[in-house]
Design an enzyme around this catalytic site. Sequence first.
Site, PDB file in Angstrom:
ATOM      1  N   GLU A 241       0.825  -1.205   0.000  1.00  0.00           N
ATOM      2  CA  GLU A 241       0.000   0.000   0.000  1.00  0.00           C
ATOM      3  C   GLU A 241       0.854   1.247   0.000  1.00  0.00           C
ATOM      4  O   GLU A 241       1.967   1.285   0.522  1.00  0.00           O
ATOM      5  CB  GLU A 241      -0.901  -0.001   1.233  1.00  0.00           C
ATOM      6  CG  GLU A 241      -1.899  -1.135   1.182  1.00  0.00           C
ATOM      7  CD  GLU A 241      -2.881  -1.103   2.329  1.00  0.00           C
ATOM      8  OE1 GLU A 241      -2.514  -0.677   3.437  1.00  0.00           O
ATOM      9  OE2 GLU A 241      -4.024  -1.507   2.109  1.00  0.00           O
TER      10      GLU A 241
ATOM     11  N   CYS B 210       3.373   8.606   0.716  1.00  0.00           N
ATOM     12  CA  CYS B 210       3.942   7.712   1.731  1.00  0.00           C
ATOM     13  C   CYS B 210       4.038   6.334   1.096  1.00  0.00           C
ATOM     14  O   CYS B 210       3.029   5.764   0.681  1.00  0.00           O
ATOM     15  CB  CYS B 210       3.018   7.694   2.951  1.00  0.00           C
ATOM     16  SG  CYS B 210       3.527   6.527   4.226  1.00  0.00           S
TER      17      CYS B 210
ATOM     18  N   CYS C  61       5.910  -6.631   7.240  1.00  0.00           N
ATOM     19  CA  CYS C  61       7.086  -6.118   7.952  1.00  0.00           C
ATOM     20  C   CYS C  61       7.550  -7.161   8.951  1.00  0.00           C
ATOM     21  O   CYS C  61       6.737  -7.783   9.631  1.00  0.00           O
ATOM     22  CB  CYS C  61       6.736  -4.820   8.683  1.00  0.00           C
ATOM     23  SG  CYS C  61       8.170  -4.114   9.512  1.00  0.00           S
TER      24      CYS C  61
ATOM     25  N   CYS D   2       6.334  -4.490  15.696  1.00  0.00           N
ATOM     26  CA  CYS D   2       6.049  -3.480  16.730  1.00  0.00           C
ATOM     27  C   CYS D   2       4.640  -3.741  17.261  1.00  0.00           C
ATOM     28  O   CYS D   2       3.701  -3.961  16.478  1.00  0.00           O
ATOM     29  CB  CYS D   2       6.145  -2.073  16.165  1.00  0.00           C
ATOM     30  SG  CYS D   2       7.777  -1.702  15.515  1.00  0.00           S
TER      31      CYS D   2
ATOM     32  N   CYS E  52       1.417  -1.880  15.893  1.00  0.00           N
ATOM     33  CA  CYS E  52       1.305  -1.654  14.444  1.00  0.00           C
ATOM     34  C   CYS E  52       0.557  -2.788  13.760  1.00  0.00           C
ATOM     35  O   CYS E  52       0.921  -3.956  13.891  1.00  0.00           O
ATOM     36  CB  CYS E  52       2.705  -1.517  13.850  1.00  0.00           C
ATOM     37  SG  CYS E  52       2.675  -1.369  12.060  1.00  0.00           S
TER      38      CYS E  52
ATOM     39  N   GLY F 187       6.719  -1.725   6.140  1.00  0.00           N
ATOM     40  CA  GLY F 187       8.091  -2.219   6.140  1.00  0.00           C
ATOM     41  C   GLY F 187       9.099  -1.269   6.744  1.00  0.00           C
ATOM     42  O   GLY F 187       8.800  -0.123   7.064  1.00  0.00           O
TER      43      GLY F 187
ATOM     44  N   SER G 230      12.247   6.854   7.003  1.00  0.00           N
ATOM     45  CA  SER G 230      11.889   6.617   8.398  1.00  0.00           C
ATOM     46  C   SER G 230      12.319   5.216   8.816  1.00  0.00           C
ATOM     47  O   SER G 230      12.047   4.239   8.126  1.00  0.00           O
ATOM     48  CB  SER G 230      10.372   6.743   8.541  1.00  0.00           C
ATOM     49  OG  SER G 230       9.994   6.428   9.852  1.00  0.00           O
TER      50      SER G 230
ATOM     51  N   SER H 288      11.492   6.250  14.317  1.00  0.00           N
ATOM     52  CA  SER H 288      10.314   5.846  15.092  1.00  0.00           C
ATOM     53  C   SER H 288      10.808   5.506  16.488  1.00  0.00           C
ATOM     54  O   SER H 288      11.302   4.402  16.712  1.00  0.00           O
ATOM     55  CB  SER H 288       9.659   4.620  14.458  1.00  0.00           C
ATOM     56  OG  SER H 288       9.204   4.944  13.170  1.00  0.00           O
ATOM     57  N   LEU H 289      10.700   6.434  17.404  1.00  0.00           N
ATOM     58  CA  LEU H 289      11.299   6.243  18.733  1.00  0.00           C
ATOM     59  C   LEU H 289      10.299   5.587  19.694  1.00  0.00           C
ATOM     60  O   LEU H 289      10.550   4.535  20.241  1.00  0.00           O
ATOM     61  CB  LEU H 289      11.788   7.587  19.278  1.00  0.00           C
ATOM     62  CG  LEU H 289      12.639   7.518  20.544  1.00  0.00           C
ATOM     63  CD1 LEU H 289      13.923   6.747  20.303  1.00  0.00           C
ATOM     64  CD2 LEU H 289      12.932   8.918  21.076  1.00  0.00           C
ATOM     65  N   HIS H 290       9.189   6.264  19.929  1.00  0.00           N
ATOM     66  CA  HIS H 290       8.016   5.703  20.620  1.00  0.00           C
ATOM     67  C   HIS H 290       8.193   5.343  22.089  1.00  0.00           C
ATOM     68  O   HIS H 290       7.236   4.883  22.717  1.00  0.00           O
ATOM     69  CB  HIS H 290       7.472   4.465  19.891  1.00  0.00           C
ATOM     70  CG  HIS H 290       7.170   4.700  18.433  1.00  0.00           C
ATOM     71  ND1 HIS H 290       6.563   5.832  17.958  1.00  0.00           N
ATOM     72  CD2 HIS H 290       7.414   3.932  17.338  1.00  0.00           C
ATOM     73  CE1 HIS H 290       6.435   5.750  16.642  1.00  0.00           C
ATOM     74  NE2 HIS H 290       6.952   4.625  16.244  1.00  0.00           N
TER      75      HIS H 290
ATOM     76  N   ASN I  63      -3.676   5.371  16.698  1.00  0.00           N
ATOM     77  CA  ASN I  63      -4.857   5.074  15.883  1.00  0.00           C
ATOM     78  C   ASN I  63      -5.347   3.684  16.248  1.00  0.00           C
ATOM     79  O   ASN I  63      -4.707   2.702  15.915  1.00  0.00           O
ATOM     80  CB  ASN I  63      -4.497   5.096  14.388  1.00  0.00           C
ATOM     81  CG  ASN I  63      -4.007   6.454  13.974  1.00  0.00           C
ATOM     82  OD1 ASN I  63      -4.696   7.443  14.164  1.00  0.00           O
ATOM     83  ND2 ASN I  63      -2.805   6.506  13.441  1.00  0.00           N
TER      84      ASN I  63
ATOM     85  N   CYS J 101      -1.183   6.175  10.163  1.00  0.00           N
ATOM     86  CA  CYS J 101       0.052   5.514  10.569  1.00  0.00           C
ATOM     87  C   CYS J 101      -0.233   4.207  11.295  1.00  0.00           C
ATOM     88  O   CYS J 101      -1.072   4.165  12.185  1.00  0.00           O
ATOM     89  CB  CYS J 101       0.833   6.413  11.519  1.00  0.00           C
ATOM     90  SG  CYS J 101       1.506   7.831  10.697  1.00  0.00           S
TER      91      CYS J 101
HETATM   92  S1  SF4 Z   1       5.794   0.323  12.955  1.00  0.00           S
HETATM   93 FE1  SF4 Z   1       7.003   0.144  11.044  1.00  0.00          FE
HETATM   94  S2  SF4 Z   1       8.743  -1.175  11.638  1.00  0.00           S
HETATM   95 FE2  SF4 Z   1       7.166  -1.470  13.241  1.00  0.00          FE
HETATM   96  S3  SF4 Z   1       5.976  -3.271  12.562  1.00  0.00           S
HETATM   97 FE3  SF4 Z   1       4.938  -1.410  11.768  1.00  0.00          FE
HETATM   98  S4  SF4 Z   1       5.750  -1.169   9.679  1.00  0.00           S
HETATM   99 FE4  SF4 Z   1       7.175  -2.537  10.786  1.00  0.00          FE
END
Ligand code: SF4
Length: 345
Positions: free
Chosen positions: A93, A106, A113, A117, A120, A162, A194, A217-219, A293, A336
């Site tokens: 996508e 994007c 992936c 995470c 996600c 990914g 990113s 992507s720190l989070h 989200n 996201c």
């Molecule tokens: S946030 Fe990014 S790196 Fe983490 S699982 Fe999702 S797509 Fe993969």
Amino acid sequence: MPHPFCVMDATSDELRAFLAGLGESGYRARQLLGWLYARGARRFAEMTDLPRALRERLEAEAAIDWFPVARHQVAADGTEKFLFVLEDGVQVEGVLIPDGGRLTACISTQAGCPLDCAFCLTGILGFQRNLRAWEIVGQVLAARATLGSGERITHIVYMGMGEPLANYAATVKSLRILTDPRAFGFSPRRITVSTVGLVGGIERLAKEDLKVNLAISLHATSNEIRDRIMPVNKGFAIEELLEACRRFPVAFRQRITFEYVLLEGVNDAPEDARRLVRLLKGIRAKINLIPFNDWEGSGFQRPALHRIVGFQDLLLEHGIRATVRWSKGEDIGAACGQLKETVEV
Ligand code: SF4
């Protein structure tokens, strides 16, 4: 029969070398690149200013790969999501995000992936395969082909499905094709890669002289929490990641973006904000705060508005540029961490 040479997967130098092998000049390479990237040609037969004999030779020995848009959805806020079906049936996508005068593409670098995470939705799809360079560039071309006259993509972010640096060679090659003035000719200053923070990849990218922007992507602000929500952290601790960021060449007036998805009760406390301030010392940084989200079964929740605003205020008070990114395209699953659509093919 040898596999035809994929002209979309070639840098301008590789294309020039291929044409030289056919006895053609650099001028023909420039013409071909113009057709592919400025005009979006999909067949050699369209390239009417190339000699007929060359067009026929290209038809026989080369290929212009392309994939269809299998689904195109437009959200209430104008965000557009594209589902692409690649030649082996794999689906990825891409998203077009309008924002004021900007139109950001994007794009994805992997189908699914591998990084898992916890917050996600793409991660739970699992990993299918790496994309090739042309499949990354092709998303920009395919999205561009849907635009009306007067519309143009102003920014490109490698933030779709990914982890770009886990598909390093294809990511870098796609960046070279996109930024090469002889190919797609997009300003590198308007491209952001990113990463979750693959330290070795950041260090290699720093040496490529691509001049693209970096986003992390720190989070989380402690290794304990980051280990929990981003398993990749177990290989690269936060401190090591931020050291690599300190060494990354940041262009004049640019900053490294730190993405921080706000998860209620996990990483949204004032102490997290204060730790973030300490961690980013010495880095030209800006922070994008992304209220989570929600998706069914995630196990996470978006914090209340006052927690989000309070977190941002704390950062601003310490002189850190922090913006709350209310995700776009939530109603079509384009926000996201929500990319996961599939179609039957
Ligand atoms: S946030 Fe990014 S790196 Fe983490 S699982 Fe999702 S797509 Fe993969």
